[in-house]
Structures are given as structure tokens and as C-alpha cells.
Design a protein around this motif. Structure first.
Motif, short mmCIF file in Angstrom:
data_model
loop_
_atom_site.label_atom_id
_atom_site.label_comp_id
_atom_site.label_asym_id
_atom_site.label_seq_id
_atom_site.Cartn_x
_atom_site.Cartn_y
_atom_site.Cartn_z
N SER A 128 44.27 42.43 31.00
CA SER A 128 43.99 42.99 32.33
C SER A 128 42.94 42.17 33.07
O SER A 128 43.06 41.90 34.26
N LYS A 129 41.90 41.75 32.34
CA LYS A 129 40.86 40.93 32.97
C LYS A 129 41.38 39.52 33.24
O LYS A 129 41.01 38.90 34.25
N LEU A 130 42.23 39.03 32.35
CA LEU A 130 42.80 37.69 32.55
C LEU A 130 43.65 37.66 33.82
O LEU A 130 43.60 36.70 34.59
N ARG A 131 44.43 38.73 34.04
CA ARG A 131 45.24 38.80 35.26
C ARG A 131 44.35 38.84 36.50
O ARG A 131 44.65 38.22 37.52
N LYS A 132 43.28 39.58 36.42
CA LYS A 132 42.38 39.74 37.57
C LYS A 132 41.65 38.45 37.90
O LYS A 132 41.57 38.04 39.06
N ARG A 133 41.12 37.79 36.86
CA ARG A 133 40.35 36.56 37.08
C ARG A 133 41.25 35.35 37.24
O ARG A 133 40.93 34.42 37.97
N GLY A 134 42.37 35.35 36.52
CA GLY A 134 43.31 34.24 36.61
C GLY A 134 43.11 33.17 35.55
O GLY A 134 43.93 32.26 35.42
N TYR A 135 42.04 33.25 34.80
CA TYR A 135 41.77 32.26 33.76
C TYR A 135 40.70 32.81 32.81
O TYR A 135 39.98 33.75 33.15
N ASN A 136 40.63 32.21 31.63
CA ASN A 136 39.59 32.53 30.67
C ASN A 136 38.63 31.36 30.62
O ASN A 136 38.98 30.26 30.19
N GLN A 137 37.40 31.56 31.06
CA GLN A 137 36.43 30.47 31.11
C GLN A 137 36.13 29.89 29.73
O GLN A 137 35.87 28.69 29.59
#
Length: 232
Positions: A128-137
Motif C-alpha cells: 500500500s505504501k509502495l503504491r502511494k510513494r511509487g518506489y522503495n528508497q
């Protein structure tokens, strides 16, 4: 002649599309890449990779049987590093994490304790957070390290099965409770005694990275070292 033309073209583009330093926000000069020379000189590098008995390792001692642990930068409030982390996480500039990951990977590859690393695993975000941010730092940070060390990056092993609420404002015990049982491992076969480098962006209490490490220990015959971009 070609280099002069490239410089002129770069200067021309910078008039309309100025590139800013990821740490201080000043406009970068033609020869500067991602961060300015002044910030590169003044960034608080820890040099923790040079010795095993460092503050990052001590912070994690007794919580998981780690081989090595290190952080690249010190992070303080209202500092260059805090702005850098903000740019990476919230301002759609994950390439900064990859850049610093590559720089750190070059340093780690020179240290004997890290030379038998088999692959890099980034601490994953929940879907869910990956979809929101668009990437994993953390993936970008790990990608830079893996490229510099010429080893694989494995995103197919560790998964985040639960979304957690922000750790901000939580005490140490609350942070550990908030991230307990949030990770799982895919049904993957690994060779015995594999040496994993587990990476994340910022180390605060260490609760998240310890939770991830323990799941890996439970799932595989492995050794684990840790590297983070910064430590708070």
C-alpha cells in the motif's frame, strides 16, 4: 572540443532546468553531480565500515546475531542529511539513494568483512505504501551498493505483510511492538551459510531492521550484515 561543447550545452540547460543539490538546495554547477562540492566535503560520514565496534553495531548487539553493522552518514535535526533523506523519501528523488548506495558499496568492497557478501536485500515497504510513494528508497540504496560491489540485489525474498503506522513519536518499546511480525519470506531456496547484506535508509531504534533480520534467520541458514544510509 567535445567536452567544451558538452559543458556549454549543460550550462544552457541549467538556465531553464537548474539542477539542485540534494543536501542544501543550491544550484549545481556543470561538473557537480547530485550534491555540491561543499556538501560533499561537509557531510558527516561515519566511517563505521572501517571497524566492527561502532555505534550502529553496538545499538543492534544482543537483538540479533549480526556479523557486521554500519551506517554511512550521521543524521541530525535540520541538517544536510535530514534534507537529503527528505528529498529521497518524500520528494521523488530516489536516485539520490542509489548514488549514495554506490559510493558506500565502493567503500564496503574494500573491507574484508564485507567481501564475502552474496547478495543485498532491501527492507521492503508494504504494498500500500509502495503504491502511494511509487518506489522503495531502500531498494534504490541497495541497488547502488549491489552495483558497486558487483553482487545481486534480491527483492524476491523478504516481503512486508503488514502495513504499520508511523514510528514518529513512539517510544523505544512501542516501536518494537509496532514492527513485530510484519515481515515474511517467500518460498525461496538459498544455499547454506549465505551471507546477506540487509539494507535500509535510516536507523533509529533499529526495530524495523531487527524484525526483518530475525525473519531471515528463521527462514534460512544465513549470516546477516546490516548497512544503512544514515543513523539518527
Amino acid at each position: 572540443m567535445k567536452s567544451e561543447l558538452n559543458k556549454l550545452f549543460g550550462d544552457f540547460l541549467s538556465i531553464f532546468f537548474p539542477r539542485e543539490c540534494g543536501c542544501c538546495g543550491c544550484v549545481l554547477k556543470y561538473q557537480e553531480k547530485f550534491i555540491c562540492i561543499a556538501c560533499d566535503f561537509h557531510l558527516p560520514y561515519t566511517n563505521y565500515h572501517e571497524y566492527s565496534d561502532n555505534d550502529t553495531a553496538r545499538q543492534l548487539w544482543g537483538k540479533a546475531p549480526l556479523e557486521e553493522a554500519c551506517s554511512f552518514l550521521f543524521m541530525q535535526k535540520d541538517s544536510r542529511v535530514e534534507r537529503l533523506i527528505y528529498q529521497i523519501k518524500y520528494n521523488n528523488q530516489p536516485f539520490l539513494a542509489e548514488y549514495f548506495g554506490y559510493q558506500y558499496g565502493l567503500k564496503l568492497s574494500e573491507v574484508k568483512a564485507y567481501q564475502d557478501i552474496d547478495f543485498v536485500i532491501p527492507v521492503p515497504l508494504h504494498s500500500s505504501k509502495l503504491r502511494k510513494r511509487g518506489y522503495n528508497q531502500s531498494t534504490y540504496f541497495g541497488r547502488g551498493i549491489a552495483r558497486a560491489m558487483e553482487i545481486p540485489l534480491r527483492e524476491d525474498i523478504l516481503v512486508r505483510k503488514k502495513a504499520t503506522i508511523s514510528q514518529t513519536g513512539k517510544g523505544r518499546l512501542e516501536r518494537y511492538e509496532n514492527v513485530s511480525d510484519i515481515f515474511d519470506c517467500q518460498n525461496t531456496v538459498l544455499m547454506d551459510n549465505v551471507h546477506i547484506l540487509l539494507v535500509d535508509d535510516v536507523l533509529t531504534t533499529g526495530a524495523t531492521i531487527i524484525s526483518a533480520a530475525l525473519v531471515l534467520f528463521e527462514s534460512f541458514d544465513c549470516r546477516i550484515s546490516v548497512a544503512t544510509l544514515a543513523r539518527a
